[in-house]
Design a protein around this motif. Structure first.
Motif, PDB file in Angstrom:
ATOM      1  N   LYS A 129       0.829  -1.207   0.000  1.00  0.00           N
ATOM      2  CA  LYS A 129       0.000   0.000   0.000  1.00  0.00           C
ATOM      3  C   LYS A 129       0.865   1.261   0.000  1.00  0.00           C
ATOM      4  O   LYS A 129       0.402   2.338  -0.358  1.00  0.00           O
ATOM      5  N   LYS A 130       2.121   1.129   0.411  1.00  0.00           N
ATOM      6  CA  LYS A 130       2.997   2.288   0.532  1.00  0.00           C
ATOM      7  C   LYS A 130       3.847   2.524  -0.714  1.00  0.00           C
ATOM      8  O   LYS A 130       4.516   3.542  -0.820  1.00  0.00           O
ATOM      9  N   GLY A 131       3.860   1.578  -1.635  1.00  0.00           N
ATOM     10  CA  GLY A 131       4.669   1.732  -2.830  1.00  0.00           C
ATOM     11  C   GLY A 131       3.961   2.563  -3.883  1.00  0.00           C
ATOM     12  O   GLY A 131       2.752   2.803  -3.825  1.00  0.00           O
ATOM     13  N   LEU A 132       4.727   3.013  -4.859  1.00  0.00           N
ATOM     14  CA  LEU A 132       4.169   3.742  -5.992  1.00  0.00           C
ATOM     15  C   LEU A 132       3.718   2.750  -7.044  1.00  0.00           C
ATOM     16  O   LEU A 132       4.412   1.779  -7.342  1.00  0.00           O
ATOM     17  N   SER A 133       2.572   3.000  -7.632  1.00  0.00           N
ATOM     18  CA  SER A 133       2.016   2.080  -8.615  1.00  0.00           C
ATOM     19  C   SER A 133       2.318   2.563 -10.025  1.00  0.00           C
ATOM     20  O   SER A 133       2.125   3.737 -10.354  1.00  0.00           O
ATOM     21  N   VAL A 134       2.822   1.631 -10.861  1.00  0.00           N
ATOM     22  CA  VAL A 134       2.999   1.900 -12.275  1.00  0.00           C
ATOM     23  C   VAL A 134       2.692   0.611 -13.019  1.00  0.00           C
ATOM     24  O   VAL A 134       3.255  -0.441 -12.708  1.00  0.00           O
ATOM     25  N   GLU A 141      10.821   3.471  -3.933  1.00  0.00           N
ATOM     26  CA  GLU A 141      11.995   4.255  -4.319  1.00  0.00           C
ATOM     27  C   GLU A 141      13.079   4.220  -3.256  1.00  0.00           C
ATOM     28  O   GLU A 141      14.262   4.075  -3.568  1.00  0.00           O
ATOM     29  N   SER A 142      12.708   4.361  -1.983  1.00  0.00           N
ATOM     30  CA  SER A 142      13.724   4.399  -0.931  1.00  0.00           C
ATOM     31  C   SER A 142      14.439   3.059  -0.778  1.00  0.00           C
ATOM     32  O   SER A 142      15.621   2.995  -0.434  1.00  0.00           O
ATOM     33  N   LEU A 143      13.710   1.961  -1.025  1.00  0.00           N
ATOM     34  CA  LEU A 143      14.308   0.626  -0.948  1.00  0.00           C
ATOM     35  C   LEU A 143      14.976   0.221  -2.258  1.00  0.00           C
ATOM     36  O   LEU A 143      15.734  -0.752  -2.285  1.00  0.00           O
ATOM     37  N   ARG A 144      14.650   0.955  -3.326  1.00  0.00           N
ATOM     38  CA  ARG A 144      15.115   0.620  -4.685  1.00  0.00           C
ATOM     39  C   ARG A 144      14.707  -0.817  -5.030  1.00  0.00           C
ATOM     40  O   ARG A 144      15.511  -1.626  -5.498  1.00  0.00           O
ATOM     41  N   GLU A 145      13.415  -1.088  -4.807  1.00  0.00           N
ATOM     42  CA  GLU A 145      12.877  -2.410  -5.078  1.00  0.00           C
ATOM     43  C   GLU A 145      11.586  -2.291  -5.874  1.00  0.00           C
ATOM     44  O   GLU A 145      10.844  -1.314  -5.736  1.00  0.00           O
ATOM     45  N   VAL A 146      11.312  -3.319  -6.686  1.00  0.00           N
ATOM     46  CA  VAL A 146      10.101  -3.368  -7.506  1.00  0.00           C
ATOM     47  C   VAL A 146       9.454  -4.739  -7.313  1.00  0.00           C
ATOM     48  O   VAL A 146      10.150  -5.763  -7.291  1.00  0.00           O
ATOM     49  N   TYR A 147       8.128  -4.747  -7.189  1.00  0.00           N
ATOM     50  CA  TYR A 147       7.399  -5.992  -6.996  1.00  0.00           C
ATOM     51  C   TYR A 147       6.255  -6.096  -8.003  1.00  0.00           C
ATOM     52  O   TYR A 147       5.625  -5.107  -8.366  1.00  0.00           O
ATOM     53  N   GLU A 148       6.024  -7.334  -8.433  1.00  0.00           N
ATOM     54  CA  GLU A 148       4.817  -7.683  -9.172  1.00  0.00           C
ATOM     55  C   GLU A 148       4.069  -8.679  -8.315  1.00  0.00           C
ATOM     56  O   GLU A 148       4.532  -9.801  -8.134  1.00  0.00           O
ATOM     57  N   ASP A 149       2.945  -8.283  -7.759  1.00  0.00           N
ATOM     58  CA  ASP A 149       2.282  -9.051  -6.706  1.00  0.00           C
ATOM     59  C   ASP A 149       3.287  -9.218  -5.558  1.00  0.00           C
ATOM     60  O   ASP A 149       3.827  -8.234  -5.091  1.00  0.00           O
ATOM     61  N   ASP A 150       3.557 -10.459  -5.141  1.00  0.00           N
ATOM     62  CA  ASP A 150       4.510 -10.677  -4.051  1.00  0.00           C
ATOM     63  C   ASP A 150       5.906 -11.009  -4.565  1.00  0.00           C
ATOM     64  O   ASP A 150       6.804 -11.297  -3.776  1.00  0.00           O
ATOM     65  N   LYS A 152       9.442 -10.190  -6.117  1.00  0.00           N
ATOM     66  CA  LYS A 152      10.397  -9.099  -6.318  1.00  0.00           C
ATOM     67  C   LYS A 152      11.041  -9.233  -7.684  1.00  0.00           C
ATOM     68  O   LYS A 152      11.488 -10.308  -8.084  1.00  0.00           O
ATOM     69  N   ILE A 153      11.099  -8.124  -8.413  1.00  0.00           N
ATOM     70  CA  ILE A 153      11.754  -8.097  -9.720  1.00  0.00           C
ATOM     71  C   ILE A 153      13.171  -7.566  -9.527  1.00  0.00           C
ATOM     72  O   ILE A 153      13.363  -6.485  -8.983  1.00  0.00           O
ATOM     73  N   SER A 154      14.144  -8.328  -9.959  1.00  0.00           N
ATOM     74  CA  SER A 154      15.543  -7.960  -9.754  1.00  0.00           C
ATOM     75  C   SER A 154      16.003  -6.995 -10.846  1.00  0.00           C
ATOM     76  O   SER A 154      16.110  -7.366 -12.017  1.00  0.00           O
ATOM     77  N   LEU A 155      16.254  -5.739 -10.459  1.00  0.00           N
ATOM     78  CA  LEU A 155      16.739  -4.725 -11.398  1.00  0.00           C
ATOM     79  C   LEU A 155      18.151  -4.315 -11.010  1.00  0.00           C
ATOM     80  O   LEU A 155      18.490  -4.231  -9.830  1.00  0.00           O
ATOM     81  N   THR A 156      18.972  -4.042 -12.021  1.00  0.00           N
ATOM     82  CA  THR A 156      20.280  -3.462 -11.754  1.00  0.00           C
ATOM     83  C   THR A 156      20.104  -2.005 -11.354  1.00  0.00           C
ATOM     84  O   THR A 156      19.014  -1.428 -11.494  1.00  0.00           O
ATOM     85  N   SER A 157      21.161  -1.395 -10.865  1.00  0.00           N
ATOM     86  CA  SER A 157      21.090  -0.004 -10.426  1.00  0.00           C
ATOM     87  C   SER A 157      20.665   0.918 -11.571  1.00  0.00           C
ATOM     88  O   SER A 157      19.810   1.792 -11.400  1.00  0.00           O
ATOM     89  N   LYS A 158      21.239   0.712 -12.743  1.00  0.00           N
ATOM     90  CA  LYS A 158      20.902   1.581 -13.877  1.00  0.00           C
ATOM     91  C   LYS A 158      19.497   1.302 -14.396  1.00  0.00           C
ATOM     92  O   LYS A 158      18.798   2.221 -14.850  1.00  0.00           O
ATOM     93  N   GLU A 159      19.065   0.051 -14.361  1.00  0.00           N
ATOM     94  CA  GLU A 159      17.695  -0.263 -14.758  1.00  0.00           C
ATOM     95  C   GLU A 159      16.700   0.443 -13.838  1.00  0.00           C
ATOM     96  O   GLU A 159      15.691   0.985 -14.300  1.00  0.00           O
ATOM     97  N   PHE A 160      17.002   0.476 -12.538  1.00  0.00           N
ATOM     98  CA  PHE A 160      16.110   1.152 -11.594  1.00  0.00           C
ATOM     99  C   PHE A 160      16.143   2.660 -11.820  1.00  0.00           C
ATOM    100  O   PHE A 160      15.097   3.323 -11.757  1.00  0.00           O
ATOM    101  N   ASP A 161      17.315   3.218 -12.094  1.00  0.00           N
ATOM    102  CA  ASP A 161      17.411   4.654 -12.365  1.00  0.00           C
ATOM    103  C   ASP A 161      16.604   5.028 -13.608  1.00  0.00           C
ATOM    104  O   ASP A 161      15.934   6.066 -13.635  1.00  0.00           O
ATOM    105  N   LEU A 162      16.659   4.193 -14.632  1.00  0.00           N
ATOM    106  CA  LEU A 162      15.879   4.450 -15.842  1.00  0.00           C
ATOM    107  C   LEU A 162      14.387   4.364 -15.552  1.00  0.00           C
ATOM    108  O   LEU A 162      13.599   5.198 -16.022  1.00  0.00           O
TER     109      LEU A 162
END
Length: 224
Positions: A129-134, A141-150, A152-162
């Motif tokens: 509920k606290k994450g940003l939805s896209v 953003e603060s954790l630099r993490e992305v999830y689809e449902d439960d 976790k999608i593994s992104l590199t630092s530059k992938e997350f910056d993009l």
């Protein structure tokens, strides 16, 4: 949650038996009878790989190297007819989460899979509920993490910056030079084709993002 499991086992009868047991838990199972067919699906982000070490073409050790290179965080369980300590140690060094020696009861595998999935995907899962939805994703953003449902999608630092650049500027067109500056910095020296590769990798890991190519110019993410 319905987890996706990739099973690689060349013994056809055992492959079918394990698939039935795994599917009986409500998990979606894709099974392979050789390493090469499994290799074609590396990067599709299942929740778990179950790999036989002794395969007729590509062995499990070679496969796990490619899997971990593409997705370092995905868990892997090795199964093998060999029970040598060196195989267990090598498997752990290559990134396996568990190792089961044949013969084993299918129920043993189920129990180990249950425990591993719970450990990996339930522990430390953020409050969505606290994450940003896209699109269908939640971005922290603060954790630099992305999830689809439960998951976790593994992104590199530059992938997350993009991803952040596109998310925070939905609808805005960015030239390749703009993206180079934002992601790599003003001191970057090299071809702007690295931008195309970065976008390609982000699209592969997050296919529901609406990232549009502006031919001869760059990219933009359309508003959801």
């Amino acid at each position: 949650m319905s987890y996706t499991i990739y099973l690689v086992e060349d013994e056809e009868n055992l492959n079918e038996l394990l698939t039935k047991y795994l599917e009986s838990e409500g998990w979606h199972v894709t099974s392979f009878l050789n390493g090469e067919s499994a290799r074609q699906h590396i990067g599709q982000s299942p929740h778990l790989w179950i790999l036989d070490i002794m395969l007729p073409d590509i062995d499990g050790y070679a496969l796990i190297k490619e899997i971990k290179n593409e997705d370092p965080d995905v868990p892997v369980i090795f199964i093998s007819a060999r029970d040598a300590d060196i195989d267990r140690v090598l498997g752990l060094e290559l990134g396996s989460s568990d190792y089961i020696s044949k013969p084993f009861l299918p129920r043993e595998l189920i129990i180990r899979v249950q425990k591993l999935l719970k450990l990996i995907y339930k522990k430390d899962a953020p409050d969505h509920k606290k994450g940003l939805s896209v699109a269908k994703y939640r971005v922290f953003e603060s954790l630099r993490e992305v999830y689809e449902d439960d998951k976790k999608i593994s992104l590199t630092s530059k992938e997350f910056d993009l991803l952040l650049l596109f998310m925070n500027n939905q609808g805005r067109a960015f030239s390749r030079e703009d993206i180079l500056t934002h992601v790599w910095g003003e001191d970057y020296f090299g071809t702007d084709r690295v931008v195309d590769d970065l976008v390609r990798r982000l699209r592969k890991k997050m296919p529901d993002l609406k990232v549009e190519t502006i031919y001869g110019f760059g990219y933009r993410m359309l508003k959801a």
